[in-house]
Structure formats: C-alpha cells, structure tokens
Design a protein around this motif. Structure first.
Motif, PDB file in Angstrom:
ATOM      1  N   ILE A  46       0.820  -1.215   0.000  1.00 54.14           N
ATOM      2  CA  ILE A  46       0.000   0.000   0.000  1.00 54.14           C
ATOM      3  C   ILE A  46       0.855   1.267   0.000  1.00 54.14           C
ATOM      4  N   PHE A  47       1.892   1.287   0.839  1.00 54.01           N
ATOM      5  CA  PHE A  47       2.645   2.539   1.032  1.00 54.01           C
ATOM      6  C   PHE A  47       4.027   2.540   0.383  1.00 54.01           C
ATOM      7  N   GLY A  48       4.461   1.420  -0.208  1.00 53.09           N
ATOM      8  CA  GLY A  48       5.823   1.361  -0.710  1.00 53.09           C
ATOM      9  C   GLY A  48       6.799   1.210   0.445  1.00 53.09           C
ATOM     10  N   ILE A  49       8.127   1.316   0.159  1.00 55.91           N
ATOM     11  CA  ILE A  49       9.081   1.094   1.247  1.00 55.91           C
ATOM     12  C   ILE A  49       9.758   2.385   1.689  1.00 55.91           C
ATOM     13  N   GLY A  50       9.146   3.543   1.392  1.00 56.62           N
ATOM     14  CA  GLY A  50       9.803   4.816   1.687  1.00 56.62           C
ATOM     15  C   GLY A  50       9.850   5.205   3.158  1.00 56.62           C
ATOM     16  N   ASP A  51      10.463   6.369   3.414  1.00 55.97           N
ATOM     17  CA  ASP A  51      10.512   6.933   4.762  1.00 55.97           C
ATOM     18  C   ASP A  51       9.151   7.519   5.123  1.00 55.97           C
ATOM     19  N   PRO A  52       8.869   7.603   6.416  1.00 57.87           N
ATOM     20  CA  PRO A  52       7.673   8.344   6.836  1.00 57.87           C
ATOM     21  C   PRO A  52       7.867   9.819   6.511  1.00 57.87           C
ATOM     22  N   PRO A  53       6.786  10.575   6.364  1.00 52.68           N
ATOM     23  CA  PRO A  53       6.919  11.986   6.017  1.00 52.68           C
ATOM     24  C   PRO A  53       7.370  12.833   7.205  1.00 52.68           C
ATOM     25  N   GLY A  54       7.874  14.015   6.905  1.00 48.40           N
ATOM     26  CA  GLY A  54       8.139  15.065   7.894  1.00 48.40           C
ATOM     27  C   GLY A  54       9.097  14.658   9.000  1.00 48.40           C
ATOM     28  N   LEU A  65       9.097  12.461  11.187  1.00 43.35           N
ATOM     29  CA  LEU A  65       9.310  11.053  11.509  1.00 43.35           C
ATOM     30  C   LEU A  65      10.227  10.349  10.507  1.00 43.35           C
ATOM     31  N   ALA A  66      10.726  11.115   9.514  1.00 44.98           N
ATOM     32  CA  ALA A  66      11.531  10.513   8.451  1.00 44.98           C
ATOM     33  C   ALA A  66      12.710   9.729   9.012  1.00 44.98           C
ATOM     34  N   PHE A  67      13.246  10.170  10.157  1.00 47.41           N
ATOM     35  CA  PHE A  67      14.449   9.531  10.708  1.00 47.41           C
ATOM     36  C   PHE A  67      14.212   8.078  11.119  1.00 47.41           C
ATOM     37  N   THR A  68      12.948   7.675  11.294  1.00 47.23           N
ATOM     38  CA  THR A  68      12.705   6.287  11.684  1.00 47.23           C
ATOM     39  C   THR A  68      12.901   5.324  10.524  1.00 47.23           C
ATOM     40  N   GLY A  69      12.910   5.844   9.281  1.00 50.11           N
ATOM     41  CA  GLY A  69      13.419   5.042   8.172  1.00 50.11           C
ATOM     42  C   GLY A  69      12.455   4.172   7.389  1.00 50.11           C
ATOM     43  N   SER A  70      11.284   3.850   7.900  1.00 49.18           N
ATOM     44  CA  SER A  70      10.389   2.999   7.113  1.00 49.18           C
ATOM     45  C   SER A  70       8.943   3.263   7.483  1.00 49.18           C
ATOM     46  N   ILE A 117       4.041   2.055  10.665  1.00 48.21           N
ATOM     47  CA  ILE A 117       2.584   1.877  10.771  1.00 48.21           C
ATOM     48  C   ILE A 117       2.262   0.518  11.404  1.00 48.21           C
ATOM     49  N   ALA A 118       2.980  -0.522  10.976  1.00 49.93           N
ATOM     50  CA  ALA A 118       2.724  -1.861  11.530  1.00 49.93           C
ATOM     51  C   ALA A 118       2.968  -1.870  13.038  1.00 49.93           C
ATOM     52  N   LEU A 119       4.075  -1.263  13.465  1.00 45.13           N
ATOM     53  CA  LEU A 119       4.420  -1.270  14.889  1.00 45.13           C
ATOM     54  C   LEU A 119       3.372  -0.514  15.711  1.00 45.13           C
ATOM     55  N   VAL A 120       2.944   0.643  15.190  1.00 41.97           N
ATOM     56  CA  VAL A 120       1.925   1.417  15.909  1.00 41.97           C
ATOM     57  C   VAL A 120       0.630   0.604  15.997  1.00 41.97           C
ATOM     58  N   ALA A 121       0.253  -0.017  14.866  1.00 40.73           N
ATOM     59  CA  ALA A 121      -1.001  -0.781  14.838  1.00 40.73           C
ATOM     60  C   ALA A 121      -0.970  -1.933  15.835  1.00 40.73           C
ATOM     61  N   LEU A 122       0.215  -2.551  16.011  1.00 41.69           N
ATOM     62  CA  LEU A 122       0.309  -3.689  16.932  1.00 41.69           C
ATOM     63  C   LEU A 122       0.349  -3.254  18.381  1.00 41.69           C
ATOM     64  N   ALA A 123       0.844  -2.036  18.620  1.00 38.09           N
ATOM     65  CA  ALA A 123       1.020  -1.589  20.000  1.00 38.09           C
ATOM     66  C   ALA A 123      -0.276  -1.052  20.598  1.00 38.09           C
ATOM     67  N   ILE A 124      -1.211  -0.646  19.739  1.00 42.43           N
ATOM     68  CA  ILE A 124      -2.437  -0.036  20.262  1.00 42.43           C
ATOM     69  C   ILE A 124      -3.335  -1.014  21.038  1.00 42.43           C
ATOM     70  N   PRO A 125      -3.647  -2.207  20.484  1.00 38.30           N
ATOM     71  CA  PRO A 125      -4.618  -3.060  21.186  1.00 38.30           C
ATOM     72  C   PRO A 125      -4.269  -3.407  22.636  1.00 38.30           C
ATOM     73  N   PRO A 126      -3.038  -3.901  22.920  1.00 37.18           N
ATOM     74  CA  PRO A 126      -2.792  -4.251  24.333  1.00 37.18           C
ATOM     75  C   PRO A 126      -2.864  -3.044  25.268  1.00 37.18           C
TER      76      PRO A 126
END
Lengths: 229, 260
Positions: free
Chosen positions: B84-92, B94-99, B104-113
């Motif tokens: 969906i998003f390609g393999i680019g950097d996050p915008p603005g 957050l770009a330093f986080t690199g992917s 997005i995957a990490l945030v999505a997994l951390a929310i439920p618990p």
C-alpha cells in the motif's frame, strides 16, 4: 497493452482468479501443512504443559520458576527463536516446531493452573469423602471443572500458533506463509491475498472448532441438552 | 572450532560492531523506531482506553475494533503495508525512523494491548473506592487522577510492556521488508547461509527483548505506589479466589495472543 504492462496489471490486482484455479493443489498442500504444524505444536505443548501444571498445583513453590522460564521463552521474538536451532537441525520442520511448542507453554500452563486452583475445596473434599483416590479425583472432578479455563488457554495457544507459523516461511517451512513470501518476492499480490485470507479463516475456524469441542466435552453446561437429563 | 566458538569470535570482531551495518548502528535503529512507535501508540491508545474506562461506555466496541487487527499475522501486515505505502521513509519529522510501512505496523500492533489494559484497569477499580472518592466530594476529574489512575497503573503498565515486547519483535521482522535494525543480521545471514551471523543476530534480538521486558518491569515497580504493588502474597490470593470464570473464553484472547 504490451506483455510487460499486462504482467504489472495482473501483479497489482489483489486477486487474479486464474492463478488461484491453477494452484489449487499447492493451496491444499500448504493448508494441510499449516494445519498439521498447528496440531503438532499444540499437542506437544499440552503434553509438556500438563505435567508441569500439575507439579505447580501440587507444589506451589514450583509455580514461579516454571512461569519465569516459560515467560522468558515467550518474550523472545519469533524471528530469533525460529532461527536459533538452524545450526543443529537445519531448515527443517523440527527447527520450526520446537519454538512453536515453546510459545504455547506459558499460556497453557497458566490457564491449566488457574483452572485447577479454582476448583472449590468443598467439591474436592466431597470427592475424597466419597472415597475417590487422587488420580481418579483429578480426572473425574478437577479436570472437568477446570475445562473452561483449560480450553481458553488452548484457544489462545492455537490461534497464536496459526499466526506464528506464517513466520516460519522465512526458514523454508511456513505453510500458508510461503504464499505471503512468494507474493512479496515476485511483486504479485494474488498469492499474498490467498495466504493472508486463508490463515485468518483458519484461525477463526480453529477457534470455532475448539468452542464446539468444549461444548461437546461439557454436557453438564448445556442446559436442556441431552447431557443434563 | 565449534559453532558456538565461531559465534563468540563473531562478537569479538570489532568490524561487526562499527559502521553502517554494525551492531551499534543496528541497535540504535531498532530502538529508535520501537520507541517512536510506542510513543505514538500510547498517545492514541491510553487516553481513549482511560476515558472509555472512566465513563464506562463503548469499551467493548473499542476493544473489538482494535482486535480485528490481531487476527492478522504480523508478517502479512508488514507485506500488505509495503504493497500500500511502498518502502519509503515516513513523512516530515518522523523521516528519521526510516520505514513508513514498518512504523505503521508497529503502531497498529502496539495499540490493542495498551487500549485494552487501560480500559480494563480503570473499569476494574473497586466500586467502593470510587464511591468513597465521590463521598469525599471529588469531581470526576479528581476521581480519575487521584483514585482510578493510580489503582489502574499496574494494569496500564502491563499493557505497555506487552506492547513494547510485541513492537521490538516485529521491528526485527521488519528487516524482511528492507528495514534496518537487529533483524538485518538474521535476514541477511539467512540469505547468505551464514549461520554464525544468523545465530549472533538471534542472540542480540532476544537479549534486547528480554532487557526491555525487565527494564519496564523495573519502571513499573518505581511508578506504582507501594500500597498497590502486586506482591507475591496478593497474586497467590487472587489466584486462589479466582473463580473458573476468571479466564472467560470470550475475553481471554484479548491482549494475550502473541504477536511477531
């Protein structure tokens, strides 16, 4: 439309049905591989968890160390645990199966122990008063009463295992996970979709089967059912 | 030379520690993206969970919505997000986080618990304690900050720990979709059939996870008021008194299933 753009068009579709039709045998094989790994992992998990849980119930002091060790195993990321046996057992099913079993232990032991500890002492005393020996009491009284907690554990362990197996595709196992990797590597979304949809469906189906099994195994809970008469 | 000896030599080799693909840099990448993901997820999940718990409404709905994502295997989530998003950097910023897909995957997994534990923690506060607070004339906000939050803190922290461990595990897996981090050693070692590097990478990833689990347990110990610490005694007693329904089948999978 040239051949290259046609390939790109097919690759970017989420489902290209002709591919599915051509690969039914492979889909069936991967699905059964996935199911058998799941069954093996949970079965071995139960075989190991049961005696440990009984020990922890009998000797309370054993519970913290047992939970501590299985808890640390549970904390180790799957990618790390799935590759750790490669030097000894290669890219084999054993290499995938041992970590899968290890991951079930914490959930199973915790739930079996919670279930057994929650059996009311009055009931146990009544059973003893009726002359039940410990082993008979365990199977006839304690385990049936602990069944809901035990099944809750088996359900979590099963659904978790089905998800984790997809990661073992990275070491050449993986069942349905192989489709996800194929799709990613070839930039072809259809196998990816097939792998994802089937693994989610499998998890839901397995959960329902276990709910059904619990229902069949606890006739006394079914009000108005044949068992309660 | 035995295999484990080779692994020890791998760690002893300074060239494996320095540079772009050295342990130090990979560790920094791993911790960076994990930390950012946990902070973003906490900023979303904790206020929602705490608020829903406080007003005792919509909790089940919120939990079910956040649980839909749980049925999805993490590897599948990562690959789908790349589609969906390609393999680019996050915008603005957050770009330093690199992917972007990894983040997005990490945030999505951390929310439920975090969401679930915050909600359950607040709703499980003893009604007597809440009534006492009301009787003392506390406003809704005061009840929340002075009574409900401190009592719920152990469960909220348990949610943060579960989330953190899942995030670190999935960040390792993100190496498969081209992200850096400690998972690189494993994924690259697998493709070059370098078992020593694979094993060294696995050791590093495992150590990081266990360190974070124990580190956060320490933080929790410091943060939770002494009177509320779940001591050995209390755990034993709680388990003793727990009815069989303490592990209800319908509720148990929430926040329990392992991710990544």
């Amino acid at each position: 439309m040239g051949p290259l753009s046609l390939a790109q068009d097919i690759g970017s579709r989420w489902v290209y049905w002709p591919w599915v039709g051509d690969h039914l045998d492979e889909i069936r094989a991967r699905l059964s591989e996935h199911i058998s790994l799941t069954v093996l992992a949970v079965a071995y998990g139960l075989l190991i968890a049961f005696p440990l849980a009984l020990l922890a119930v009998r000797w309370r002091r054993l519970y913290p160390p047992i939970i501590g060790v299985t808890g640390v195993l549970y904390t180790i990321p799957s990618l790390a645990l799935f590759v750790i046996l490669i030097p000894w057992t290669g890219l084999s099913r054993t290499t995938a199966l041992v970590p899968l079993v290890a991951y079930t232990l914490l959930i199973l032991i915790r739930n079996i122990v919670a279930g057994l500890r929650a059996v009311p002492p009055e009931v146990q005393e009544a059973a003893e008063g009726m002359g039940y020996r410990p082993v008979r009491r365990l199977f006839v009284v304690d385990l049936p009463l602990a069944l809901p907690a035990i099944f809750a554990g088996v359900r979590i362990a099963t659904v978790t295992t089905i998800g984790l197996i997809t990661i073992t595709a990275l070491i050449g196992q993986g069942g349905l996970g192989q489709f996800m990797i194929d799709g990613f590597q070839r930039d072809f979304r259809t196998p990816l979709t097939v792998g994802v949809v089937l693994s989610v469906v499998l998890a839901v189906a397995a959960d329902l089967v276990l709910v059904g099994a619990q229902w069949l195994l606890s006739p006394w809970v079914r009000k108005g059912g044949r068992g309660s008469r | 030379m035995s295999f484990l000896g080779d692994v020890v030599d791998w760690f002893g080799d300074g060239s494996h520690w320095n540079g772009e693909d050295g342990v130090i840099h990979r560790l920094a990448e791993h911790v960076q993206i994990s930390l950012v993901a946990i902070l973003i997820a906490a900023a979303i999940a904790l206020p929602i969970g705490i608020l829903l718990g406080h007003v005792r409404r919509g909790g089940l709905l919120a939990i079910n919505i956040s649980n839909i994502g749980r049925a999805l295997p993490t590897l599948a989530l990562l690959i789908i997000l790349v589609q969906i998003f390609g393999i680019g950097d996050p915008p603005g910023l957050l770009a330093f986080t690199g992917s972007l897909p990894a983040l997005i995957a990490l945030v999505a997994l951390a929310i439920p618990p975090m969401l679930t534990n915050a909600y359950v923690g607040i709703t499980d506060v003893d009604p007597d304690a809440r009534e006492s607070a009301q009787g003392m004339g506390m406003s809704g906000g005061q009840q929340l900050t002075r009574v409900e939050l401190p009592i719920a803190l152990p469960l909220i922290m348990a949610g943060v720990r579960t989330a953190a461990v899942a995030v670190v595990a999935t960040a390792a897996l993100a190496a498969y979709i081209g992200y850096g981090g400690l998972g690189r050693f494993i994924i690259d070692g697998l493709s070059t059939q370098d078992n020593v590097q694979v094993f060294a990478g696995a050791v590093l990833v495992a150590l990081l996870s266990v360190a974070i689990e124990f580190g956060l347990a320490g933080v929790q110990h410091v943060l939770v008021p002494r009177g509320l610490r779940v001591g050995k005694e209390r755990v034993e007693r709680d388990v003793d008194q727990a009815p069989v329904e303490a592990v209800p089948a319908a509720r148990a999978p929430i926040g329990e299933a392992r991710q990544g």
